[in-house]
Design an enzyme around this catalytic site. Sequence first.
Site, PDB file in Angstrom:
ATOM      1  N   SER A  29       0.821  -1.206   0.000  1.00 37.35           N
ATOM      2  CA  SER A  29       0.000   0.000   0.000  1.00 37.35           C
ATOM      3  C   SER A  29       0.854   1.255   0.000  1.00 37.35           C
ATOM      4  CB  SER A  29      -0.914   0.028   1.225  1.00 37.35           C
ATOM      5  OG  SER A  29      -1.638   1.237   1.229  1.00 37.35           O
TER       6      SER A  29
ATOM      7  N   ASN B 236      -7.890  -1.709   2.882  1.00 36.10           N
ATOM      8  CA  ASN B 236      -8.640  -0.957   1.873  1.00 36.10           C
ATOM      9  C   ASN B 236     -10.056  -0.658   2.342  1.00 36.10           C
ATOM     10  OD1 ASN B 236      -6.321  -1.318   0.360  1.00 36.10           O
ATOM     11  ND2 ASN B 236      -7.435  -1.666  -1.526  1.00 36.10           N
TER      12      ASN B 236
HETATM   13  C1  6PG Z   1      -3.321   1.391  -1.513  1.00 35.64           C
HETATM   14  C2  6PG Z   1      -4.693   1.563  -2.113  1.00 35.64           C
HETATM   15  C3  6PG Z   1      -4.831   0.899  -3.435  1.00 35.64           C
HETATM   16  C4  6PG Z   1      -6.236   0.941  -3.991  1.00 35.64           C
HETATM   17  C5  6PG Z   1      -6.667   2.279  -4.430  1.00 35.64           C
HETATM   18  C6  6PG Z   1      -7.961   2.312  -5.224  1.00 35.64           C
HETATM   19  O1  6PG Z   1      -3.295   0.837  -0.434  1.00 35.64           O
HETATM   20  O2  6PG Z   1      -2.317   1.852  -2.069  1.00 35.64           O
HETATM   21  O3  6PG Z   1      -5.606   0.971  -1.263  1.00 35.64           O
HETATM   22  O4  6PG Z   1      -4.444  -0.434  -3.272  1.00 35.64           O
HETATM   23  O5  6PG Z   1      -6.299   0.109  -5.081  1.00 35.64           O
HETATM   24  O6  6PG Z   1      -6.766   3.126  -3.334  1.00 35.64           O
HETATM   25  O7  6PG Z   1      -9.043   1.755  -4.572  1.00 35.64           O
HETATM   26  P1  6PG Z   1     -10.523   2.036  -5.084  1.00 35.64           P
HETATM   27  O8  6PG Z   1     -10.453   2.270  -6.557  1.00 35.64           O
HETATM   28  O9  6PG Z   1     -11.311   0.797  -4.772  1.00 35.64           O
HETATM   29  O10 6PG Z   1     -10.978   3.248  -4.353  1.00 35.64           O
END
Ligand code: 6PG
Length: 483
Positions: free
Chosen positions: A129, A188
């Site tokens: 992440s 998430n």
């Molecule tokens: C991270 C984020 C990432 C995630 C995006 C988009 O930890 O770097 O969680 O993994 O894919 O934030 O998520 P959504 O498109 O579902 O909002």
Amino acid sequence: MKADIGVIGLAVMGQNLILNINDKGFTVAVYNRTITKVDRFLNKEAKGRETIRGTYDIQQFCSMLKRPRKIMLMIKAGKAIDDFVEQLLPFLTPGDVIIDGGNSFFGDTIRRTYYLRDKGINFVGTGISGGEEGARHGPSIMPGGEYEAWPLIKDIFQSICAHTPQGQPCCNWVGSDGAGHYVKMVHNGIEYGDMQLISEAYSLMNGLLKLSHSQMADIFDKWNSTELQSYLIEITARIMQHKDNDGKVLLEKILDKAGQKGTGKWTSVNSLDINVPVTLITEAVYARILSSLKAERVKAAGFFETSEFDFTGDVDSFISDIKDALLASKIISYAQGFMLLKAAAKTYSWKLDFGDIALMWREGCIIRSSFLGKINDAFQNNPALESLLFDPYFSTIIKSAQQSWRKVVSTAFNAGISVPAFASALTFFDSYRSAKLPSNLIQAQRDYFGAHTYERTDAPEGQFFHTNWTGTGGDTSAGSYQV
Ligand code: 6PG
């Protein structure tokens, strides 16, 4: 010289991770399905780095790696992972490691771990992440899978990851098979909750208190040096100030339809599967879905027009109430997230260290915050903590924030401003702290119409009764399904 690790996938996350690994002194072999991307990367982002080696087919890629091989897949989750695993297998030897660094569904990671174990290959599913910046300069890394792989990758992972202010790495072994990807999924889900809560605070400040964007930016900035300190609050302050080319605030030109890629939904679905009331994250997922019904919402807005609600209270004190409501709701969200992790550990036989998970999320990831340091403290003080709500630090905050929280939710309700996450957090809190709920009536109704039986307050738990409520029903009870 052979490479310490190989990375497949040269999209932005893959590229940035390679540069990060290379910065830490490791030699990296790289490969991409579209071969032209390899040379483009070597001639551009990786220019002048002799210890990043391009390869042009899978066999060459595998032959360039030190043994046991460590191969990281930075490609789209789903079928592509299975396809690459099959392509790699003929060139691997027992003991080699395949790492999936994407947002894979934890169930797939469980399946792949066992499939590859049969072939002597150690599979690791790791959450990463922090977006592009994180991958480049220090993400939070949550690896799980075949434990034998951990000593082989630990050094690389713990040198490229983010570190806490005390210098601890935001990466540690999470647990067996799908545990790493599961923990990333919950991360998430919590991210969805945090974002929804912050958006509701914005909605109240903007819609009800009529604050300007620069005033809101100042408030979020100020909050960022309190218990609410977090990356998401920090970027919210910046977003409030960001101007479009015409000098107007960009935020108000962005269509209010929230997208999603599914990891929040997975968290909610899983919480239903394993019977954990993760209400706030689920409300946040639904809020995104509801927001996407823009045309219907516009129609309904005309249909159910209400008169403007004039806020007559003290603005500064209401801003402070919103802050309390945000903090209390955030505590509920994390308490629910950790309840889910606890139930998952039991359901999937993982040995999860909750304090360690909080530490992994302390820096590098999207939900990074000082708040996670407090969660780490709570589990350090009591590893068997039943709920974060019983930890003295968090319970003290909840107790003192309670009145403001209620005021914010009731004011929003009166004004007709939608605050699904604030309200769902408060509702959860009120249910959780109720020694008696009206569920006795539900049991009575179930027994009345379907002979589903009930337990009694004056008999030992586990003993089931049926009443012939109408005098005409039989005495036979239906089989009972207990969640
Ligand atoms: C991270 C984020 C990432 C995630 C995006 C988009 O930890 O770097 O969680 O993994 O894919 O934030 O998520 P959504 O498109 O579902 O909002």
